[in-house]
Enzyme design. Sequence first.
Site, mmCIF file in Angstrom:
data_model
loop_
_atom_site.group_PDB
_atom_site.id
_atom_site.type_symbol
_atom_site.label_atom_id
_atom_site.label_comp_id
_atom_site.label_asym_id
_atom_site.label_seq_id
_atom_site.Cartn_x
_atom_site.Cartn_y
_atom_site.Cartn_z
ATOM 1 N N ASP A 221 -37.859 -11.506 -1.997
ATOM 2 C CA ASP A 221 -38.556 -11.181 -0.991
ATOM 3 C C ASP A 221 -39.812 -10.782 -1.949
ATOM 4 O OD1 ASP A 221 -37.225 -11.870 0.935
ATOM 5 O OD2 ASP A 221 -36.676 -9.709 2.090
ATOM 6 N N LEU B 208 -12.272 -18.548 -12.194
ATOM 7 C CA LEU B 208 -13.246 -18.293 -11.711
ATOM 8 C C LEU B 208 -13.058 -16.151 -11.298
ATOM 9 C CD1 LEU B 208 -13.331 -20.630 -9.149
ATOM 10 C CD2 LEU B 208 -14.404 -20.899 -10.686
ATOM 11 N N ASP B 209 -13.929 -16.232 -12.600
ATOM 12 C CA ASP B 209 -13.363 -14.509 -12.403
ATOM 13 C C ASP B 209 -13.657 -13.578 -11.098
ATOM 14 O OD1 ASP B 209 -11.884 -14.346 -14.411
ATOM 15 O OD2 ASP B 209 -13.909 -13.886 -16.265
ATOM 16 N N GLY C 85 -13.553 -14.874 -7.565
ATOM 17 C CA GLY C 85 -12.959 -15.879 -6.794
ATOM 18 C C GLY C 85 -11.825 -15.625 -6.382
ATOM 19 N N ASN D 31 -8.059 -10.005 -20.742
ATOM 20 C CA ASN D 31 -8.858 -9.095 -21.968
ATOM 21 C C ASN D 31 -10.353 -8.838 -22.531
ATOM 22 O OD1 ASN D 31 -8.361 -11.800 -21.244
ATOM 23 N ND2 ASN D 31 -9.735 -12.473 -23.007
ATOM 24 N N TYR D 32 -11.142 -9.238 -21.765
ATOM 25 C CA TYR D 32 -12.760 -9.043 -21.708
ATOM 26 C C TYR D 32 -12.478 -8.309 -20.171
ATOM 27 C CZ TYR D 32 -14.487 -13.393 -23.725
ATOM 28 O OH TYR D 32 -14.437 -14.317 -25.038
HETATM 29 CU CU LIG Z 1 -15.080 -15.283 -24.970
#
Ligand SMILES: [Cu+2]
Length: 594
Positions: free
Chosen positions: A478, A323-324, A326, A411-412
């Site tokens: 809204d 969970l990048d 959290g 890595n991302y």
């Molecule tokens: Cu990937």
Amino acid sequence: MGTQSMDPRKLNSTPIPFFLLCSLLSLAASHEHHPLDPLTPLEQIQVQTIVKNSYPNVTFHYVGLDEPEKAAVLSWLSSSDHSNQIPDRRAFVIARDHSESHEIVVSLAEKRVVSDNVYDGYGYPVITFEEQRAATQLPLTYAPFLASIAKRGLMLDQVFCGSFTVGWYGDQESRRVVRLMCYYINGTINFYMRPIEGITFIVDLEEMKIIGYRDRVIVPVPKADGTDYRESVQKSTFDNRLKSITMLQPDGPSFTIEGHTVRWANWEFHLAFNMRSGPIISLASIYDHEENKHRRVMYRGFISELFVPYMDLTEEWYYRTFLDAGEFGFGQSAVPLQPLRDCPENAVFLDGYFATQDGTPAKISNVFCLFERYAGDIMWRHTEGALPGDLVTEVRQDVSLVLRMVSTVANYDYVIDWEFKQTGTIKVTAGLTGLLAVRGSFYTHKDQIMEEEYGTLLAENILGPNHDHFISFHLDLDIDGEPNSLVKAKLQRARVTDGRSRRKSYWKVANETAKRESDAKIHLGSGATEILVTNPNKKTKVGNDIGYRLIPRTVASRLLANDDYPQRRAAFTKYNVWVTPYNKSEKMGRRALC
Ligand SMILES: [Cu+2]
Ligand SMILES: *[C@@H]1O[C@H](CO)[C@@H](O)[C@H](O)[C@H]1NC(C)=O
Ligand SMILES: *[C@@H]1O[C@H](CO)[C@@H](O)[C@H](O)[C@H]1NC(C)=O
Ligand SMILES: *[C@@H]1O[C@H](CO)[C@@H](O)[C@H](O)[C@H]1NC(C)=O
Ligand SMILES: *[C@@H]1O[C@H](CO)[C@@H](O)[C@H](O)[C@H]1NC(C)=O
């Protein structure tokens, strides 16, 4: 974009004021805040002091604005004298103290902790950079690992380790641990391509020590050749013969930034940096020149979570269900944008602040850039050839405003763009670049593979495991004020049976307004259904509803089983769209971990 989620809201429409009071680079505590301004570094230091007074040995895992209730913000906006009505500045802190997770609210006005909830669910807060650094140093002095490195004939000073969150597998109780994976740098800058596969560590973050170690199998470390991705090294791959391209605005940009408020074309919005989510866009509205007023579009929009499960069941990989936001902090993982590369020449850059483990604010320079994009595209055109005389042609250029952030989670590299268009569209794009997470393998050719390998052989000894990236957006729309409705407009085939036409069929639209939360859990991509958010109380001159359409690009759907643990944890991926009523306490980020 994998999944989206939206909250309709239940409050009254108010005009947006023209003036906002704090200045862009001012760090002084004396200036007026917009109620949604992020905490200043000075406020963060106050929070640090107040929390440490009550909890001397605390570690900080999240510090952000405890955003006022929506009603209070809207009432501040609609009042003529803002200074008297600004809601109390409060901070929301997630901290660890004596092996417990605390959710602490601090009042900056009263200079005290106003509430403290000890979180006793399964999850843990974001891991800090300090913890990651400490954990990844442990192997370098750990005797069994030194033996494993020697056995493989590798040089220890070329070994680098990374830390990975472990997921959840139904345990009633779990320790706060990470797993480590080590890599071999020798001869490349891209060590992610050189995993030292077959070795697993478990590190207890509370005690900061290795509590599990296994050297299961010696897998060849992939070769360094050809793995260095830098342009200077990869000359043959990239064509450097293109002449330079610039984006010039001789008269300067057409947007202004005042405090945290951005104005461009008919758009106005508030922009804040958050260490969990990255950019938070608030109170986006469009100025209507016919009605001479701002018309609201979005109360708040941000990334609430990213779920990245790998489909590789080998011992060293099965747990990778990240969970990048959290677990790693999508905002705090943001990197300084490189002028002229990450953003064009006409960009303006803004800084952001997050709290380090001891609560001290740390600056990320150039965390956002704002720029006007003109890629030579057409916004609208028509050539009228039917009129007598010359052709009448009019073409309007598609110029838009882009807000960009890049978050590098190991890595991302995620490139997040919020793009505001003159047509009234808000377009959100998530680009994924950087490096793949790969697994070391015995194989050097596809034909050698006889058993399930959970991915694709990419190069000699390098497998790319199958995986997903689901990005969930919180969109509190809204549209032209309150309240809004969610409408599913279904395109349906109609048969012609009464002879009214020579045609046998056509399609028509049947719409369905969601009445409860269960009507508003939506799978996109199955059937011809368009998702609309409308304001049933506002009509156009001819009586149609006013609304926006939610237009998905590629639709991602999860394939994990409902009873699989990562899917239970990331249950938000079950549907693409969920709509729930506004409830501040149910927002992601108000939890220690989801
Ligand atoms: Cu990937
Ligand atoms: C904080 O840590 C120090 C050093 O580890 C220790 O001596 C002290 O008792 C701790 N304070 C509290 C309140 O636990
Ligand atoms: C390290 O890299 C150098 C240069 O590429 C190479 O000659 C050497 O064999 C490598 N050593 C090991 C132990 O991998
Ligand atoms: C949905 O259908 C109802 C009934 O036909 C109509 O009153 C309403 O305007 C429609 N709404 C939209 C958004 O098309
Ligand atoms: C908001 O959510 C909390 C937590 O789920 C719940 O206890 C509370 O009743 C909700 N409030 C409203 C007004 O629905």
